[in-house]
Structure formats: C-alpha cells, structure tokens
Design a protein around this motif. Structure first.
Motif, PDB file in Angstrom:
ATOM      1  N   GLN A  71       0.871  -1.176   0.000  1.00 42.05           N
ATOM      2  CA  GLN A  71       0.000   0.000   0.000  1.00 42.05           C
ATOM      3  C   GLN A  71       0.906   1.223   0.000  1.00 42.05           C
ATOM      4  OE1 GLN A  71      -1.975  -1.063   3.648  1.00 42.05           O
ATOM      5  NE2 GLN A  71      -3.733  -1.884   2.565  1.00 42.05           N
ATOM      6  N   ALA A  72       0.837   2.010  -1.076  1.00 42.30           N
ATOM      7  CA  ALA A  72       1.712   3.170  -1.237  1.00 42.30           C
ATOM      8  C   ALA A  72       1.543   4.135  -0.067  1.00 42.30           C
ATOM      9  CB  ALA A  72       1.408   3.870  -2.550  1.00 42.30           C
ATOM     10  N   PRO A  73       2.639   4.813   0.298  1.00 39.30           N
ATOM     11  CA  PRO A  73       2.554   5.771   1.405  1.00 39.30           C
ATOM     12  C   PRO A  73       1.778   7.016   0.998  1.00 39.30           C
ATOM     13  CG  PRO A  73       4.723   5.850   0.403  1.00 39.30           C
ATOM     14  CD  PRO A  73       3.983   4.720  -0.255  1.00 39.30           C
ATOM     15  N   PRO A  74       1.205   7.684   1.983  1.00 40.61           N
ATOM     16  CA  PRO A  74       0.536   8.951   1.682  1.00 40.61           C
ATOM     17  C   PRO A  74       1.574   9.997   1.260  1.00 40.61           C
ATOM     18  CG  PRO A  74       0.511   8.503   4.046  1.00 40.61           C
ATOM     19  CD  PRO A  74       1.112   7.313   3.384  1.00 40.61           C
ATOM     20  N   ALA A  75       1.138  11.034   0.606  1.00 42.12           N
ATOM     21  CA  ALA A  75       2.039  12.085   0.136  1.00 42.12           C
ATOM     22  C   ALA A  75       2.917  12.585   1.279  1.00 42.12           C
ATOM     23  CB  ALA A  75       1.230  13.231  -0.450  1.00 42.12           C
ATOM     24  N   GLY A  76       4.209  12.649   1.018  1.00 33.91           N
ATOM     25  CA  GLY A  76       5.164  13.148   2.004  1.00 33.91           C
ATOM     26  C   GLY A  76       5.676  12.104   2.983  1.00 33.91           C
ATOM     27  N   ALA A  77       5.115  10.912   2.982  1.00 32.61           N
ATOM     28  CA  ALA A  77       5.559   9.849   3.894  1.00 32.61           C
ATOM     29  C   ALA A  77       6.561   8.946   3.189  1.00 32.61           C
ATOM     30  CB  ALA A  77       4.370   9.030   4.375  1.00 32.61           C
ATOM     31  N   GLY A  87       1.573  -2.143  10.457  1.00 34.89           N
ATOM     32  CA  GLY A  87       2.792  -1.382  10.688  1.00 34.89           C
ATOM     33  C   GLY A  87       3.416  -0.849   9.420  1.00 34.89           C
ATOM     34  N   PRO A  88       4.468  -0.046   9.587  1.00 36.10           N
ATOM     35  CA  PRO A  88       5.122   0.576   8.442  1.00 36.10           C
ATOM     36  C   PRO A  88       5.866  -0.449   7.588  1.00 36.10           C
ATOM     37  CG  PRO A  88       6.388   0.983  10.431  1.00 36.10           C
ATOM     38  CD  PRO A  88       5.117   0.302  10.859  1.00 36.10           C
ATOM     39  N   VAL A  89       5.895  -0.159   6.292  1.00 35.25           N
ATOM     40  CA  VAL A  89       6.578  -1.048   5.346  1.00 35.25           C
ATOM     41  C   VAL A  89       7.496  -0.207   4.472  1.00 35.25           C
ATOM     42  CG1 VAL A  89       6.273  -2.629   3.410  1.00 35.25           C
ATOM     43  CG2 VAL A  89       4.689  -2.704   5.333  1.00 35.25           C
ATOM     44  N   ALA A  90       8.753  -0.568   4.433  1.00 33.32           N
ATOM     45  CA  ALA A  90       9.727   0.126   3.602  1.00 33.32           C
ATOM     46  C   ALA A  90       9.488  -0.232   2.141  1.00 33.32           C
ATOM     47  CB  ALA A  90      11.136  -0.265   4.007  1.00 33.32           C
ATOM     48  N   PRO A  91       9.496   0.745   1.250  1.00 32.48           N
ATOM     49  CA  PRO A  91       9.320   0.440  -0.174  1.00 32.48           C
ATOM     50  C   PRO A  91      10.352  -0.566  -0.690  1.00 32.48           C
ATOM     51  CG  PRO A  91       9.143   2.794   0.193  1.00 32.48           C
ATOM     52  CD  PRO A  91       9.594   2.178   1.492  1.00 32.48           C
ATOM     53  N   ALA A  92      11.556  -0.535  -0.129  1.00 27.93           N
ATOM     54  CA  ALA A  92      12.615  -1.449  -0.551  1.00 27.93           C
ATOM     55  C   ALA A  92      12.667  -2.707   0.310  1.00 27.93           C
ATOM     56  CB  ALA A  92      13.967  -0.741  -0.514  1.00 27.93           C
ATOM     57  N   GLY A  93      11.622  -2.951   1.094  1.00 32.58           N
ATOM     58  CA  GLY A  93      11.570  -4.127   1.951  1.00 32.58           C
ATOM     59  C   GLY A  93      11.179  -5.379   1.182  1.00 32.58           C
ATOM     60  N   TYR A  94      11.004  -6.470   1.921  1.00 31.85           N
ATOM     61  CA  TYR A  94      10.671  -7.759   1.311  1.00 31.85           C
ATOM     62  C   TYR A  94      10.076  -8.674   2.371  1.00 31.85           C
ATOM     63  CZ  TYR A  94      11.296 -12.480  -0.467  1.00 31.85           C
ATOM     64  OH  TYR A  94      11.076 -13.777  -0.845  1.00 31.85           O
TER      65      TYR A  94
END
Length: 103
Positions: A71-77, A87-94
C-alpha cells in the motif's frame, strides 16, 4: 556488566542481519527510515516475523514497492503499508509472501 544470553543473541542477530548489506556492491538498497515498530503489539510483530519481513530486500527485483500487497505511502511519507500485516513497510523491503503487482 553482565549480558544475558538472550540479549547477546538478539544483538548479534541484528548486527549480522546487516552484514550482507555491506557486501552488496552497487545493488545495495539503503536501509529504511521507517518508524513505528515500537507501537506494534507482540502479535503484529510475530506476524511480520512469520512472513520473514525485512526492511531491505535481498533481491532488488522483489521489493515491497512492486508487490501486489503493498500500500503506497501517503504524500510526504517515506513508508507504506501492507495488506498482510500491520505497521510501516519500507518500499525497498521484502517478505516471503511477495507477489508481483498486477498491472
């Protein structure tokens, strides 16, 4: 100061978990700056662990940002979310449930 075996193993695991990043050369993906893990309850942390979630992917072709569950982060996040765990998910995570995003 005495260090318990559990604390030592947890610390060693954290350090050793970052060791492969130093050997990745040009394909190294920077570690995430996502925060918010401390706010997760033990069940949510266990779910992330069961799925093998890491903030930095071992395979640059399979990142959270190109997964169908991301789920893409909101603008600025900096960090997004996942449909499979809290919980938070890093775009470069796996994680082990990575599946290619449907175009």
């Amino acid at each position: 100061m005495s260090v318990s075996r559990r604390r030592f193993l947890a610390s060693a695991g954290a350090v050793l978990g970052l060791a492969p990043l130093a050997a990745c050369g040009e394909k190294t993906v920077r570690a995430s700056s996502c925060e918010g893990y401390a706010a997760l309850d033990p069940a949510a942390l266990k779910q992330r662990q069961a799925l093998g979630y890491v903030d930095v992917t071992p395979d640059p072709a399979q990142m959270c940002q190109n997964c169908r569950f991301y789920q893409a982060p909101p603008a600025g996040a900096a960090c997004g979310g996942c449909q499979l765990f809290a919980g938070p998910v890093a775009p470069a995570g796996y994680c082990a449930s990575w599946a290619a995003a449907v175009a």
